[in-house]
Scaffold this motif. Structure first.
Motif, mmCIF file in Angstrom:
data_model
loop_
_atom_site.group_PDB
_atom_site.id
_atom_site.type_symbol
_atom_site.label_atom_id
_atom_site.label_comp_id
_atom_site.label_asym_id
_atom_site.label_seq_id
_atom_site.Cartn_x
_atom_site.Cartn_y
_atom_site.Cartn_z
ATOM 1 N N PRO A 19 0.794 -1.241 0.097
ATOM 2 C CA PRO A 19 0.060 0.094 -0.126
ATOM 3 C C PRO A 19 0.877 1.106 0.135
ATOM 4 N N HIS A 20 0.525 2.066 -0.840
ATOM 5 C CA HIS A 20 1.524 3.323 -0.953
ATOM 6 C C HIS A 20 1.765 3.944 0.259
ATOM 7 N N HIS A 42 5.161 -3.308 2.745
ATOM 8 C CA HIS A 42 6.099 -2.177 2.760
ATOM 9 C C HIS A 42 5.301 -1.113 2.429
ATOM 10 N N PHE A 43 5.409 0.038 3.198
ATOM 11 C CA PHE A 43 4.557 1.320 2.768
ATOM 12 C C PHE A 43 5.379 2.623 3.083
ATOM 13 N N HIS A 44 5.109 3.704 2.513
ATOM 14 C CA HIS A 44 5.680 4.865 2.872
ATOM 15 C C HIS A 44 5.097 5.457 4.186
ATOM 16 N N ALA A 45 5.647 5.913 5.095
ATOM 17 C CA ALA A 45 5.196 6.359 6.559
ATOM 18 C C ALA A 45 6.086 7.346 6.932
ATOM 19 N N ASN A 46 5.409 8.439 7.606
ATOM 20 C CA ASN A 46 5.753 9.660 8.250
ATOM 21 C C ASN A 46 6.902 10.246 7.466
ATOM 22 N N GLU A 47 6.522 10.513 6.075
ATOM 23 C CA GLU A 47 7.460 11.294 5.278
ATOM 24 C C GLU A 47 7.467 12.825 5.381
ATOM 25 N N THR A 48 6.461 13.381 5.510
ATOM 26 C CA THR A 48 6.285 14.957 5.718
ATOM 27 C C THR A 48 5.538 15.043 6.646
ATOM 28 N N THR A 49 5.197 16.414 7.139
ATOM 29 C CA THR A 49 4.315 16.776 8.352
ATOM 30 C C THR A 49 2.810 16.756 7.877
ATOM 31 N N ALA A 67 9.092 3.003 4.535
ATOM 32 C CA ALA A 67 10.191 3.986 3.855
ATOM 33 C C ALA A 67 9.978 5.353 4.562
ATOM 34 N N HIS A 68 11.202 5.879 4.900
ATOM 35 C CA HIS A 68 11.158 7.481 5.354
ATOM 36 C C HIS A 68 11.120 7.327 6.975
#
Ligand SMILES: [Zn+2]
Length: 431
Positions: free
Chosen positions: A183-184, A209-216, A247-248
């Motif tokens: 999931p993205h 696997h997913f993107h997490a907490n990349e930006t506020t 990721a991130h």
């Protein structure tokens, strides 16, 4: 059994000591048989490592390889605008052929800069796997799911595709390819979809696997709406196990760091992408101190803009110091560890160490150049001075992928020509 002997060099051991030694590889099974000074074998094939350093192949733990086609297409914008105005419209025009060609370009760049394993999130994963099979690298792959702005049927189809791909391609390319459900992110896939699909993945033992907490911008809506931190939400959804990796992890608080450490969930630090998109500075030293498994990744070439993991090590070390105001933070040994064993552990592949019994995923670095002279400390050089172009030979799973900078598994000029053609046509369609 056919054997490969890498002779005459120094070797970086898992404990970061550097010793003079040869490395003997079982080229059929793809494993390292011996590391030492007294290997007496009439090997079928040899690689000259004299004046060089044998080290683990680097592991790029978060990547979108086919995004190499969008390298330099859109720069100098924050994540949200960059995705919505430039990247997503261009990606909407991608064909399966484009993805094959873009992945090939990424793989070529990886082989030439010393990366032998990576994690990839993209679309048309059959094409990605096909390219990996040919090129000879190791990877964990998956299909990125986005449900926002889709109707229920479209959202469900996207999820099903990601789960099906994870089932279908696990063990492909003679076992060099493994998979994950991808999931993205926690904001681009709706809660009910996540709840159902994660349960399905768990049932079949598929990592996530997913993107997490990349930006506020990605953290705040979750906190506002749910009154909990994003990784608490992910944990509640069952997305933080020791097999999963995010990721991130840029904007994580102390409780989230503890959660990652307790669950054994890997975090992939992507310093160049975080700096370029002004996303923020991940608390990498705090995560390391807390015992979190931290790997290193380039993210896509459009936000980096290359896939050179030597650059990434340097960026991680530099940013780690700036983030803490402490020049001792995220030291050379830590970043080399992160780019090898840390990344391999995070994404769950057997790679990242040169020792008997390990998979023969390794590279030979040429040390005979001005920017690597003198050689007081080779681990320092790996973190701060070496470049991908210093890699002389690349070996993955016991197979020589590059010898004396000549890539043996791909036709380099044909890959570049195809990439130029496809990239030009793609951006013309998108504009
Ligand atoms: Zn990414």
């Amino acid at each position: 059994m056919s054997t490969l002997l890498i002779e005459g060099g120094q070797v970086l051991l898992p404990d970061m000591r550097v010793v003079e030694a040869d490395v003997l590889v079982d080229a059929d099974e793809g494993g390292i048989l011996d590391v030492g000074t007294d290997i007496e074998v009439d090997a079928d094939e040899t690689l000259d490592a004299s004046g060089g350093l044998v080290m683990p192949g680097l592991v790029n733990a978060h990547c979108h390889a086919a995004m190499t086609l969008l390298r330099g297409y859109a720069d100098d914008k924050p994540l949200d605008a960059w995705l919505q105005e430039d990247i997503w419209p261009a990606e909407a025009e991608l064909t399966a052929d484009d993805i094959h060609v873009g992945t090939e370009l990424g793989l070529l760049e990886m082989i030439k800069s010393g990366t032998t394993a990576f994690a990839d999130m993209y679309f048309d994963v059959a094409e990605v796997v096909d390219a990996i099979d040919e090129a000879g690298l190791r990877a964990r792959v998956g299909h990125g799911v986005v449900t926002v702005a889709k109707d229920d049927e479209g959202a469900q189809a996207d999820i099903d595709e990601s789960l099906d791909i994870a089932r279908e391609f696990d063990g492909a390319a003679d076992g060099r390819v493994t998979t994950a459900y991808m999931p993205h992110s926690l904001t681009t896939v709706g809660e009910s979809y996540l709840r159902e699909s994660v349960a399905e993945a768990r049932e079949d033992g598929i990592p996530i696997h997913f993107h997490a907490n990349e930006t506020t911008d990605e953290v705040d809506p979750i906190v506002d709406e749910r009154d909990e931190r994003p990784l608490e939400y992910a944990d509640d959804l069952g997305m933080l196990t020791h097999e999963d990796f995010v990721a991130h992890g840029v904007h994580v608080d102390g409780a989230e760091i503890d959660l990652l450490a307790t669950r054994g969930t890997g975090v992939v630090h992507c310093p160049a992408s975080n700096m370029k998109l002004a996303s923020g500075m991940a608390p990498v030293q705090r995560m390391l101190d807390a015992g979190v498994t931290v790997g290193l990744g380039t993210d896509g070439a459009a936000s980096n803009n290359d896939l050179d993991m030597f650059d990434e090590m340097r960026d991680a070390a530099m940013l780690g110091k700036l983030a803490t105001g402490n020049a001792s933070a995220v030291d050379a040994e830590s970043v080399v560890q992160m780019a090898t064993q840390g990344s391999a552990d995070a994404i769950g592949v057997q790679s990242g160490v040169v020792e008997p019994g390990a998979n023969a995923d390794l590279v030979v670095l040429d040390l005979d150049s001005p920017h690597l002279t003198p050689a007081h400390d080779l681990v320092s050089h790996l973190a701060y001075a070496a470049r991908g172009s210093d890699v002389r030979h690349t070996v993955c799973d016991g197979q020589v992928l590059m010898r004396d900078r000549e890539v043996l598994t791909m036709d380099e000029s044909a890959v570049l020509a195809r990439a130029r053609d496809h990239a030009t046509a793609l951006v013309e369609r998108a504009e």
